[in-house]
Design a protein around this motif. Structure first.
Motif, PDB file in Angstrom:
ATOM      1  N   SER A   1      -5.009  -1.474 -10.677  1.00 47.04           N
ATOM      2  CA  SER A   1      -4.206  -0.956 -11.783  1.00 47.04           C
ATOM      3  C   SER A   1      -5.037  -0.043 -12.687  1.00 47.04           C
ATOM      4  CB  SER A   1      -3.623  -2.108 -12.602  1.00 47.04           C
ATOM      5  OG  SER A   1      -2.727  -2.879 -11.820  1.00 47.04           O
ATOM      6  N   ARG A   2      -6.294  -0.410 -12.926  1.00 44.50           N
ATOM      7  CA  ARG A   2      -7.170   0.415 -13.760  1.00 44.50           C
ATOM      8  C   ARG A   2      -7.448   1.758 -13.081  1.00 44.50           C
ATOM      9  NH1 ARG A   2     -12.266  -2.205 -14.097  1.00 44.50           N
ATOM     10  NH2 ARG A   2     -12.831  -0.741 -15.742  1.00 44.50           N
ATOM     11  N   LEU A   3      -7.716   1.723 -11.778  1.00 48.39           N
ATOM     12  CA  LEU A   3      -7.985   2.958 -11.053  1.00 48.39           C
ATOM     13  C   LEU A   3      -6.760   3.863 -11.032  1.00 48.39           C
ATOM     14  CD1 LEU A   3     -10.033   1.456  -8.097  1.00 48.39           C
ATOM     15  CD2 LEU A   3     -10.877   3.173  -9.698  1.00 48.39           C
ATOM     16  N   HIS A   4      -5.585   3.274 -10.815  1.00 47.46           N
ATOM     17  CA  HIS A   4      -4.363   4.067 -10.765  1.00 47.46           C
ATOM     18  C   HIS A   4      -4.053   4.670 -12.137  1.00 47.46           C
ATOM     19  CE1 HIS A   4      -0.336   4.454  -8.468  1.00 47.46           C
ATOM     20  NE2 HIS A   4      -0.468   5.445  -9.321  1.00 47.46           N
ATOM     21  N   SER A   5      -4.195   3.862 -13.177  1.00 48.05           N
ATOM     22  CA  SER A   5      -3.937   4.357 -14.535  1.00 48.05           C
ATOM     23  C   SER A   5      -4.908   5.472 -14.909  1.00 48.05           C
ATOM     24  CB  SER A   5      -4.050   3.210 -15.537  1.00 48.05           C
ATOM     25  OG  SER A   5      -3.115   2.191 -15.247  1.00 48.05           O
ATOM     26  N   ALA A   6      -6.152   5.348 -14.460  1.00 42.48           N
ATOM     27  CA  ALA A   6      -7.146   6.397 -14.740  1.00 42.48           C
ATOM     28  C   ALA A   6      -6.723   7.721 -14.120  1.00 42.48           C
ATOM     29  CB  ALA A   6      -8.510   5.971 -14.206  1.00 42.48           C
ATOM     30  N   GLY A   7      -6.093   7.672 -12.948  1.00 38.99           N
ATOM     31  CA  GLY A   7      -5.601   8.896 -12.323  1.00 38.99           C
ATOM     32  C   GLY A   7      -4.527   9.569 -13.149  1.00 38.99           C
ATOM     33  N   HIS A   8      -3.610   8.769 -13.714  1.00 37.98           N
ATOM     34  CA  HIS A   8      -2.574   9.332 -14.583  1.00 37.98           C
ATOM     35  C   HIS A   8      -3.191   9.925 -15.855  1.00 37.98           C
ATOM     36  CE1 HIS A   8       1.129   8.239 -12.535  1.00 37.98           C
ATOM     37  NE2 HIS A   8       0.581   7.078 -12.229  1.00 37.98           N
ATOM     38  N   LEU A   9      -4.197   9.242 -16.373  1.00 38.94           N
ATOM     39  CA  LEU A   9      -4.848   9.734 -17.589  1.00 38.94           C
ATOM     40  C   LEU A   9      -5.550  11.060 -17.325  1.00 38.94           C
ATOM     41  CD1 LEU A   9      -5.256   8.947 -20.527  1.00 38.94           C
ATOM     42  CD2 LEU A   9      -7.371   7.795 -19.869  1.00 38.94           C
ATOM     43  N   LEU A  10      -6.116  11.207 -16.142  1.00 41.97           N
ATOM     44  CA  LEU A  10      -6.729  12.487 -15.789  1.00 41.97           C
ATOM     45  C   LEU A  10      -5.691  13.609 -15.792  1.00 41.97           C
ATOM     46  CD1 LEU A  10      -9.269  11.580 -12.964  1.00 41.97           C
ATOM     47  CD2 LEU A  10      -9.781  12.764 -15.097  1.00 41.97           C
ATOM     48  N   ASP A  11      -4.484  13.318 -15.290  1.00 39.01           N
ATOM     49  CA  ASP A  11      -3.420  14.323 -15.309  1.00 39.01           C
ATOM     50  C   ASP A  11      -3.157  14.800 -16.740  1.00 39.01           C
ATOM     51  OD1 ASP A  11      -3.072  14.201 -12.580  1.00 39.01           O
ATOM     52  OD2 ASP A  11      -1.358  12.842 -12.668  1.00 39.01           O
TER      53      ASP A  11
ATOM     54  N   GLY B   1       5.432   4.615  -8.481  1.00 41.19           N
ATOM     55  CA  GLY B   1       5.822   3.278  -8.036  1.00 41.19           C
ATOM     56  C   GLY B   1       4.693   2.270  -8.097  1.00 41.19           C
ATOM     57  N   GLY B   2       3.546   2.641  -8.682  1.00 40.93           N
ATOM     58  CA  GLY B   2       2.378   1.767  -8.660  1.00 40.93           C
ATOM     59  C   GLY B   2       2.295   0.806  -9.825  1.00 40.93           C
TER      60      GLY B   2
ATOM     61  N   GLN C   1       0.837  -1.191   0.000  1.00 38.32           N
ATOM     62  CA  GLN C   1       0.000   0.000   0.000  1.00 38.32           C
ATOM     63  C   GLN C   1       0.876   1.247   0.000  1.00 38.32           C
ATOM     64  OE1 GLN C   1      -3.554   0.056   2.437  1.00 38.32           O
ATOM     65  NE2 GLN C   1      -3.137   2.147   3.079  1.00 38.32           N
ATOM     66  N   GLY C   2       0.525   2.201  -0.869  1.00 37.54           N
ATOM     67  CA  GLY C   2       1.301   3.430  -0.948  1.00 37.54           C
ATOM     68  C   GLY C   2       1.051   4.123  -2.265  1.00 37.54           C
ATOM     69  N   GLY C   3       1.379   5.414  -2.320  1.00 31.03           N
ATOM     70  CA  GLY C   3       1.177   6.181  -3.547  1.00 31.03           C
ATOM     71  C   GLY C   3      -0.286   6.320  -3.912  1.00 31.03           C
ATOM     72  N   GLY C   4      -1.158   6.253  -2.914  1.00 30.44           N
ATOM     73  CA  GLY C   4      -2.584   6.360  -3.186  1.00 30.44           C
ATOM     74  C   GLY C   4      -3.199   5.081  -3.701  1.00 30.44           C
ATOM     75  N   GLN C   5      -2.472   3.962  -3.621  1.00 29.92           N
ATOM     76  CA  GLN C   5      -2.969   2.680  -4.136  1.00 29.92           C
ATOM     77  C   GLN C   5      -2.990   1.645  -3.018  1.00 29.92           C
ATOM     78  OE1 GLN C   5      -0.987   1.278  -7.682  1.00 29.92           O
ATOM     79  NE2 GLN C   5      -1.627  -0.828  -7.386  1.00 29.92           N
ATOM     80  N   PRO C   6      -4.085   0.864  -2.904  1.00 25.18           N
ATOM     81  CA  PRO C   6      -4.141  -0.184  -1.888  1.00 25.18           C
ATOM     82  C   PRO C   6      -3.191  -1.331  -2.212  1.00 25.18           C
ATOM     83  CG  PRO C   6      -6.073  -0.302  -3.299  1.00 25.18           C
ATOM     84  CD  PRO C   6      -5.331   0.942  -3.684  1.00 25.18           C
TER      85      PRO C   6
ATOM     86  N   LEU D   1      -2.260  23.641 -13.132  1.00 22.99           N
ATOM     87  CA  LEU D   1      -2.547  23.012 -11.848  1.00 22.99           C
ATOM     88  C   LEU D   1      -1.463  21.984 -11.529  1.00 22.99           C
ATOM     89  CD1 LEU D   1      -6.406  22.418 -12.095  1.00 22.99           C
ATOM     90  CD2 LEU D   1      -5.198  24.303 -10.992  1.00 22.99           C
ATOM     91  N   GLU D   2      -0.837  22.128 -10.386  1.00 24.93           N
ATOM     92  CA  GLU D   2       0.250  21.229  -9.976  1.00 24.93           C
ATOM     93  C   GLU D   2      -0.324  20.004  -9.268  1.00 24.93           C
ATOM     94  OE1 GLU D   2       4.044  21.204  -6.896  1.00 24.93           O
ATOM     95  OE2 GLU D   2       3.116  23.114  -7.467  1.00 24.93           O
ATOM     96  N   PRO D   3       0.013  18.791  -9.726  1.00 27.25           N
ATOM     97  CA  PRO D   3      -0.515  17.584  -9.076  1.00 27.25           C
ATOM     98  C   PRO D   3      -0.170  17.540  -7.597  1.00 27.25           C
ATOM     99  CG  PRO D   3       0.487  17.027 -11.171  1.00 27.25           C
ATOM    100  CD  PRO D   3       0.835  18.469 -10.894  1.00 27.25           C
ATOM    101  N   GLY D   4      -1.153  17.150  -6.798  1.00 32.13           N
ATOM    102  CA  GLY D   4      -0.942  17.014  -5.360  1.00 32.13           C
ATOM    103  C   GLY D   4      -1.250  15.590  -4.928  1.00 32.13           C
ATOM    104  N   LYS D   5      -2.216  15.442  -4.041  1.00 29.20           N
ATOM    105  CA  LYS D   5      -2.560  14.121  -3.505  1.00 29.20           C
ATOM    106  C   LYS D   5      -3.414  13.326  -4.483  1.00 29.20           C
ATOM    107  CE  LYS D   5      -5.429  14.045  -0.029  1.00 29.20           C
ATOM    108  NZ  LYS D   5      -5.997  14.167   1.325  1.00 29.20           N
ATOM    109  N   ALA D   6      -3.258  12.004  -4.462  1.00 31.06           N
ATOM    110  CA  ALA D   6      -4.094  11.132  -5.288  1.00 31.06           C
ATOM    111  C   ALA D   6      -4.577   9.966  -4.436  1.00 31.06           C
ATOM    112  CB  ALA D   6      -3.315  10.618  -6.488  1.00 31.06           C
ATOM    113  N   TYR D   7      -5.775   9.503  -4.723  1.00 32.47           N
ATOM    114  CA  TYR D   7      -6.388   8.403  -3.972  1.00 32.47           C
ATOM    115  C   TYR D   7      -7.032   7.474  -4.993  1.00 32.47           C
ATOM    116  CZ  TYR D   7      -9.378   6.112  -0.420  1.00 32.47           C
ATOM    117  OH  TYR D   7     -10.010   5.212   0.405  1.00 32.47           O
ATOM    118  N   HIS D   8      -6.442   6.279  -5.163  1.00 34.73           N
ATOM    119  CA  HIS D   8      -6.914   5.350  -6.188  1.00 34.73           C
ATOM    120  C   HIS D   8      -7.542   4.097  -5.575  1.00 34.73           C
ATOM    121  CE1 HIS D   8      -4.765   8.006  -8.816  1.00 34.73           C
ATOM    122  NE2 HIS D   8      -3.593   7.658  -8.354  1.00 34.73           N
ATOM    123  N   PHE D   9      -8.202   4.260  -4.434  1.00 35.61           N
ATOM    124  CA  PHE D   9      -8.928   3.157  -3.812  1.00 35.61           C
ATOM    125  C   PHE D   9     -10.309   3.064  -4.456  1.00 35.61           C
ATOM    126  CE2 PHE D   9      -6.668   1.972   0.248  1.00 35.61           C
ATOM    127  CZ  PHE D   9      -5.502   2.672  -0.020  1.00 35.61           C
TER     128      PHE D   9
END
Length: 257
Positions: free
Chosen positions: A115-125, A224-225, A47-52, A136-144
């Motif tokens: 992995s899909r949730l985490h990748s979706a966060g990168h795609l949003l960026d 690192g996800g 767990q880390g980087g906003g990923q379970p 807008l500077e990326p800050g916190k992310a939560y991919h749970f």
């Protein structure tokens, strides 16, 4: 109990590998009562980087013993696999098992969802930049799975929020429908900076070898996800809410099933 040798993170190079072999380094019961395995390498994502964390099993070779992995954490480079042996009568095999070979099996549905949730966060960026919100500077992310979001420093004027929400959603789903490969690699600092648009965040030390994720031909970013192999695997994405408050813009999302 002190283990100073870092655990090799095999998923760094092989994100789509769900079974592997490792050597048992230590089995112990922590101060909190939880039992844990330490291995020389692992494909389990802690767990880390906003990923379970991943879950699954660690099986002792040539034995009926299976250790159920319920939680995975990393501290000072050492990965702890927390859980319990399915058959407690065989626990001595773990207690006396230093040096034994084990087989790791990651829960595939959970890994793929994370992995899909985490990748979706990168795609949003990526899409935030594409619709003119690159300031807008990326800050916190939560991919749970319960409430995924990405958060950015700075705000979007309230009168722009509704239009931007629609633009982002259209942009994201256009890229998902086209599909692009997702790459991950541990690279020398200068090469990593070049892939990330010419610079890296301050928390990455010059001379280090960061792991970079690259979504298609878009600029990469340190991460690192675990991720999908192609963004089409996200299936679809809906921006459920954009909220701006106290100098932060929070984009909440859900993905298709």
């Amino acid at each position: 109990m002190e283990v100073t040798t870092p655990t090799k993170l095999e998923y760094f190079d092989q994100m789509f590998k769900l079974q592997s072999k490792a050597t048992l380094i230590h089995y112990f019961k922590g101060d909190d009562g939880r039992k844990a395995l330490i291995l020389d390498n692992t494909i389990f994502h802690p767990q880390g980087g906003g990923q379970p964390s991943d879950t699954g099993f660690v099986c002792v070779t040539n034995s009926n013993l299976r250790f159920c992995v319920q939680d995975v954490r990393s501290k000072d480079g050492v990965v702890f696999h927390y859980g319990f042996p399915e058959d407690s009568t065989l626990e001595s095999e773990l207690e006396q098992g230093k040096g034994k070979q084990v087989i790791l099996q990651v829960d595939e549905p959970r890994r793929r969802l994370n992995s899909r949730l985490h990748s979706a966060g990168h795609l949003l960026d990526v899409c935030m930049r594409n619709v003119g919100l690159g300031h807008l500077e990326p800050g916190k992310a939560y991919h749970f799975p319960d409430a995924p979001f990405v958060e950015y420093k700075d705000t979007v004027p309230p009168n722009e929020l509704q239009n931007k929400q629609k633009e982002i959603e259209i942009e994201v789903n256009t890229l998902i429908s086209k599909g692009e490969k997702v790459y991950a690699a541990v690279l020398p600092y200068d090469e990593a900076a070049e892939l990330c648009g010419g610079s890296l965040p301050d928390y990455i030390s010059p001379g280090s070898n960061p792991r970079i994720i690259k979504v298609g031909e878009n600029p990469g970013c340190p991460c690192g996800g675990t991720h999908v192999s192609d963004i089409s695997e996200i299936i679809s994405l809906k921006v459920s809410q954009i909220r701006t408050k106290k100098g932060m813009t929070k984009v909440s999302y859900t993905i298709g099933t």
